[in-house]
Design a protein around this motif. Sequence first.
Motif, PDB file in Angstrom:
ATOM      1  N   GLY A 156       0.802  -1.214   0.067  1.00 16.63           N
ATOM      2  CA  GLY A 156       0.066   0.016   0.058  1.00 16.63           C
ATOM      3  C   GLY A 156       0.854   1.148  -0.092  1.00 16.63           C
ATOM      4  O   GLY A 156       0.243   2.287   0.305  1.00 16.63           O
ATOM      5  N   ARG A 157       2.193   1.317  -0.521  1.00  9.96           N
ATOM      6  CA  ARG A 157       2.743   2.397  -0.519  1.00  9.96           C
ATOM      7  C   ARG A 157       3.203   3.208  -1.692  1.00  9.96           C
ATOM      8  O   ARG A 157       2.700   2.656  -2.848  1.00  9.96           O
ATOM      9  CB  ARG A 157       4.252   2.158  -0.003  1.00  9.96           C
ATOM     10  CG  ARG A 157       4.442   1.185   1.254  1.00  9.96           C
ATOM     11  CD  ARG A 157       6.118   0.856   1.565  1.00  9.96           C
ATOM     12  NE  ARG A 157       6.841   2.101   1.505  1.00  9.96           N
ATOM     13  CZ  ARG A 157       7.935   2.299   1.772  1.00  9.96           C
ATOM     14  NH1 ARG A 157       8.571   1.074   2.121  1.00  9.96           N
ATOM     15  NH2 ARG A 157       8.552   3.416   2.084  1.00  9.96           N
ATOM     16  N   ASP A 158       3.066   4.465  -1.672  1.00  5.31           N
ATOM     17  CA  ASP A 158       3.085   5.270  -2.913  1.00  5.31           C
ATOM     18  C   ASP A 158       4.436   5.035  -3.461  1.00  5.31           C
ATOM     19  O   ASP A 158       5.549   4.838  -2.986  1.00  5.31           O
ATOM     20  CB  ASP A 158       3.089   6.513  -2.451  1.00  5.31           C
ATOM     21  CG  ASP A 158       1.689   6.933  -2.027  1.00  5.31           C
ATOM     22  OD1 ASP A 158       0.608   6.315  -2.143  1.00  5.31           O
ATOM     23  OD2 ASP A 158       1.644   8.369  -1.595  1.00  5.31           O
ATOM     24  N   LEU A 199      -4.499   5.452  -7.232  1.00  2.19           N
ATOM     25  CA  LEU A 199      -4.512   6.199  -8.433  1.00  2.19           C
ATOM     26  C   LEU A 199      -3.195   5.840  -9.222  1.00  2.19           C
ATOM     27  O   LEU A 199      -1.966   5.848  -8.503  1.00  2.19           O
ATOM     28  CB  LEU A 199      -4.432   7.613  -8.457  1.00  2.19           C
ATOM     29  CG  LEU A 199      -4.034   8.635  -9.491  1.00  2.19           C
ATOM     30  CD1 LEU A 199      -5.114   8.586 -10.485  1.00  2.19           C
ATOM     31  CD2 LEU A 199      -4.094   9.889  -9.043  1.00  2.19           C
ATOM     32  N   VAL A 200      -3.300   5.324 -10.371  1.00  2.00           N
ATOM     33  CA  VAL A 200      -1.956   5.093 -11.247  1.00  2.00           C
ATOM     34  C   VAL A 200      -1.889   5.981 -12.544  1.00  2.00           C
ATOM     35  O   VAL A 200      -2.751   6.201 -13.192  1.00  2.00           O
ATOM     36  CB  VAL A 200      -2.107   3.390 -11.746  1.00  2.00           C
ATOM     37  CG1 VAL A 200      -0.693   3.334 -12.419  1.00  2.00           C
ATOM     38  CG2 VAL A 200      -2.223   2.699 -10.370  1.00  2.00           C
ATOM     39  N   LEU A 201      -0.465   6.650 -12.452  1.00  2.00           N
ATOM     40  CA  LEU A 201      -0.015   7.496 -13.715  1.00  2.00           C
ATOM     41  C   LEU A 201       0.783   6.590 -14.440  1.00  2.00           C
ATOM     42  O   LEU A 201       1.863   6.484 -14.134  1.00  2.00           O
ATOM     43  CB  LEU A 201       0.260   8.772 -13.376  1.00  2.00           C
ATOM     44  CG  LEU A 201      -0.647   9.940 -13.043  1.00  2.00           C
ATOM     45  CD1 LEU A 201      -1.345   9.537 -11.769  1.00  2.00           C
ATOM     46  CD2 LEU A 201      -0.016  11.088 -12.713  1.00  2.00           C
ATOM     47  N   ASP A 202       0.407   5.999 -15.749  1.00  5.43           N
ATOM     48  CA  ASP A 202       1.358   5.408 -16.644  1.00  5.43           C
ATOM     49  C   ASP A 202       2.008   6.552 -17.426  1.00  5.43           C
ATOM     50  O   ASP A 202       1.154   7.404 -18.029  1.00  5.43           O
ATOM     51  CB  ASP A 202       0.630   4.159 -17.455  1.00  5.43           C
ATOM     52  CG  ASP A 202       1.744   3.305 -17.924  1.00  5.43           C
ATOM     53  OD1 ASP A 202       2.828   3.429 -17.569  1.00  5.43           O
ATOM     54  OD2 ASP A 202       1.297   2.573 -18.986  1.00  5.43           O
ATOM     55  N   GLU A 203       3.276   6.436 -17.850  1.00  6.46           N
ATOM     56  CA  GLU A 203       4.125   7.221 -18.569  1.00  6.46           C
ATOM     57  C   GLU A 203       3.896   8.799 -17.852  1.00  6.46           C
ATOM     58  O   GLU A 203       3.309   9.732 -18.442  1.00  6.46           O
ATOM     59  CB  GLU A 203       3.415   7.192 -20.103  1.00  6.46           C
ATOM     60  CG  GLU A 203       3.769   6.226 -20.737  1.00  6.46           C
ATOM     61  CD  GLU A 203       5.233   5.663 -20.880  1.00  6.46           C
ATOM     62  OE1 GLU A 203       6.100   6.528 -20.745  1.00  6.46           O
ATOM     63  OE2 GLU A 203       5.236   4.744 -21.045  1.00  6.46           O
ATOM     64  N   MET A 208       0.579   5.677  -7.647  1.00  7.99           N
ATOM     65  CA  MET A 208       1.822   5.033  -8.350  1.00  7.99           C
ATOM     66  C   MET A 208       2.043   5.543  -9.700  1.00  7.99           C
ATOM     67  O   MET A 208       1.123   5.996 -10.352  1.00  7.99           O
ATOM     68  CB  MET A 208       1.592   3.540  -8.513  1.00  7.99           C
ATOM     69  CG  MET A 208       1.377   2.637  -7.096  1.00  7.99           C
ATOM     70  SD  MET A 208       1.479   0.980  -7.293  1.00  7.99           S
ATOM     71  CE  MET A 208      -0.027   0.713  -8.035  1.00  7.99           C
ATOM     72  N   LEU A 209       3.229   6.064  -9.775  1.00  8.59           N
ATOM     73  CA  LEU A 209       3.715   6.934 -10.894  1.00  8.59           C
ATOM     74  C   LEU A 209       4.853   5.781 -11.736  1.00  8.59           C
ATOM     75  O   LEU A 209       5.794   5.310 -11.283  1.00  8.59           O
ATOM     76  CB  LEU A 209       4.402   8.035 -10.850  1.00  8.59           C
ATOM     77  CG  LEU A 209       3.464   9.375 -10.560  1.00  8.59           C
ATOM     78  CD1 LEU A 209       2.527   8.965  -9.196  1.00  8.59           C
ATOM     79  CD2 LEU A 209       4.104  10.673 -10.515  1.00  8.59           C
TER      80      LEU A 209
END
Length: 803
Positions: free
Chosen positions: A85-87, A198-202, A229-230
Motif C-alpha cells: 500500500g505504499r506510494d 491512482l496510477v499514472l502510466d508514462e 503510483m507513477l
Amino acid sequence: MAQSNGPRNGKHAKSTQRTNSLKRKRVQEDFSSLIQRVENLDLKEPYKAFTDLPLSEPTLSGLTSSHYKHLTDIQSRAISHGLKGRDILGAAKTGSGKTLAFLIPILENLYRRQWAEHDGLGAMVLSPTRELAIQIFEVLRKIGRYHHFSAGLVIGGKSLREEQERLGRMNILVCTPGRMLQHLDQTAMFETYNLQMLVLDEADRIMDMGFQKTVDAIVGHLPKQRQTMLFSATQTNKVSDLARLSLQDPEYVAVHETASSATPSKLQQHYVVTSLPRKLDVLWSFIRSNLKSKTIVFMSSGKQVRFVYEAFRHLQPGIPLMHLHGRQKQGGRLDITTKFSQAKHAVLFSTDVAARGLDFPAVDWVIQLDCPEDADTYIHRVGRTARYEREGRAVLFLDPSEEPVMLKRLEHKKVPIERINVKANKQQSIKNQLQNMCFKDPELKYVGQKAFISYVKSVYVQKDKEIFKIKDLNLEEFAGSLGLPGAPRIKFIKGDDTKERKNASRAVAYMSSGDNDSDAEGGEKKAKKETPQVRTKYDRMFERRNQDVLAGHYSKLINDDGTLVETTKATDEADEDDDFLSVKRRFDAGDKELEVGGSSDESDSEPEPEPKKKGVKLVSLDGKDPLVIDSKRREKLLKSKKKLLKFKGKGTKLVYDDDGNAHELYEMEDEDDFKAKGDAKEQRARFLAEETERTRVADLEDKEVVKQKRREKKEKRKARERELLEEEENEERLAQLPPTEDNDRDQFSPSEDEAPRRSKKQRVREESESEEERRPKKPTKWTAPKEIQTLEDLESLATGLLG
C-alpha cells in the motif's frame, strides 16, 4: 397418495449447509493467511517468480493462463511495495514489464478489501494516449479474468452517453485525462470519494505542460487518502509535481538507474547527418532497401505523417504502408494498430502517439525522421523495438545544425549512439516525382503545404533553442523536396520580424525610411518620407499566395503540345514567389515609356508634351493598338484572359481545303485592293464572264466524260454478242457431226481448262435467260402455214386445229 420423503430432504439440506459452511471457513482461512503473508512480506528480498509473491488464487490463475511466470526487475521490486500500500515512483527501461507492476497491486488490494459493485470506483489508471489505454485494459482483462471486479475503458472517440450509463457500476477504470475530466464534471452519478488507488502510466508525459491543468483538475476531485503510483521509462523527480499529486513518502524504484545505458542493451543505435531537403530521399532509399522488415517512422506532426504516407503510397515502394496520428477517428486508429501488430513486413508512419508504452511485436527498425524534442522522447521512441530482451535497431536523422547539441543531450542521458553514413550509390531521389504528383493533384499539393507549415511550426515552438534553430534551416529547398513550387508564407516567422522592427530604435527606422533632399532656398537638408502608396483590397487579394489550391484552372498551364508554359520575366514587382509552377499569365511588356499627353507621331508645330512618366509601358495585343499600362490595376489586368478579350480582335474560324491547307472561312478582300482593280460594275461583269466561261468548259468536260462512258458500255455489249454468236456456231457444228466421231467432236468442244472464264454479268444474264426458258410460256396465236410440203407441216397444222 405419494409417500412423504421429508426426512430425506432434511438430511440433504443439512449436508449442503455443512459443506457451504466448511467452504466459507476454508476461504476465510485462505483470506486471513493471504493478509498475514502480505504483512510479513520482505521488501528487500528479490523474487523470481509470481508464485513466490503472496498473491490470491484468482490472480495467480489469470497470470498462469496468460503465460506469465517469471518476474522482471521492475516487477520484483515494485509489486511488493504496491502490495504493502505504499506510494511508488517507478522508473525502468522501455519494454521491461511496467504494466503488470501496477495492475497486480490493483487487483490484490481490492481483493483483500473484498471490493464489490456497491463500493463504487476503487482504482483509476491514467494514460496519455488512447492506444496505450486500450493496451493496458487488454492486459487487465487477461490477468483479471477470474476476479469479480467490473472494469471499464474510458477514452475519447466513443459515445459519452453510453459511458455515463455504465460508469457508476465500475470498480476499475482505465482512462485518458481529457475524457475522465469530462465525466467528473458532467456525469452526475459518478462518484470518486471512495477511490483507493491512482496510477499514472508514462507519468512524465502526463505531468508535463500538455496535461498539467487537466491532471490538476482530476486530482482535485479525488480523495487525498489514497495510494498513488507513477511509472515511466524517464521518471519525473520534481518536488512540485509530487506535491501536486499528494504523494506520501513515495518509494523511488529505479531498477536501471545504475546501468551504463538508459536504453535496452540489445538495441543498436545510430544517427545519420543529412540536410533537411534530403531527408525524404534518404527515407525512401531506406524503405526500398528494407522491404522484408517491420519499421516505425516517427515524425513531429500529423500533417507530415499524412503527406509522406499519401506520397509514398502513390510511389508504391513494394511494402504495406500505414499511418497513425491523433486526428484520426478512434476506430481507424485501433484498426491500424491491430493491423501493424499482426503484420510481418510493414512501415508505420506515426507521430508521438505511438512513442510511449505501445507494444508492437517484432519491430525491426525505429526511424526518427524528425529530431525529438528532448532525450526522453528519443528514449521512448526507440523503446518500440528491442523489447523484452530482443534485438532491435534505431536510426536518428539529424540536420547539421542539430547534431552537436543533440548528441550532448543524449550523452547526458546515457544513450550510446554511433554515426553511420549513407551509401551514395544506393540513394534515390524522388524530388521530381513529388513535383509531378503535386502538379497533377492539387489536394496532395495542399497537404504538402500544410505539412511544410506544421514542420516549421513544430521547430519554432520547441523550448530547446540550442538544438532547433529555425533560421539555420534551408526552408526553400525543403519546400522543393516536398514537391512544392515554393515555400508557403509563414505568418509566425514574419511576426518575429515585425517585433524586431517595432523594437528597433527610432533613428534606425528614420534613416531607413527617409531620404535626404536638399532645399534649394535655405540649403538645409531635410529627411522626407516617401508618400505611402494607397493599397486597395484588390491589391491585397492579388498578393495572396496559394490561390490555386484545389482550383480547376491549374491545367491551363499546359500548352497544346503537352509542354509546360514558360514563365516570363516581366512579372509584378510585388510578387515575391519564383514558383516554377506559377499560375500567373502575363504578356511581355516592352521597355518603352509613353509620353503622357501627346504622341510621338505629332508634328513639331504642336506644343511639346509633358515630361515622361516612369513606369508606363506598352503591350501589343494581336496587332491592335498597344495597351497602355500606367497603373497597378491595368497591370493586374494582364493576368485575366477574360478581361483582355475586349482589347483584342475577334477570333477567326479556319477551314481546311482538300490539300490540308488552312484558311479563313470567309476571306474578305481589303477595300483599297478591291478599288485598285477597277470599277465595281466592270469587276462584276468580268467575274460573271469568267464564271460563265468556267461553267461552259466544265459542261464540255462533263459531256465528254458521259460520251466516253456510253462508248465503253456499247463496246462491252458488242463483245458479249460476238461471244454468244461464236458459241451458237460451235453448237451447230457439233450437232451436224455423226455420233461415232467423238474424237472429232471433242476437238471442236473446248475443254474445261481451256474454256474462257465468264464474267459475273454474263453468268447473271445466262441464269436469267434460263429462268425465262423454264417459265411456262403463254399460248401464242396459231397461224396456219402457207404451203404444206412435208409431213412436219401437216402435223403442225393438225395440232393447231385441235387447239
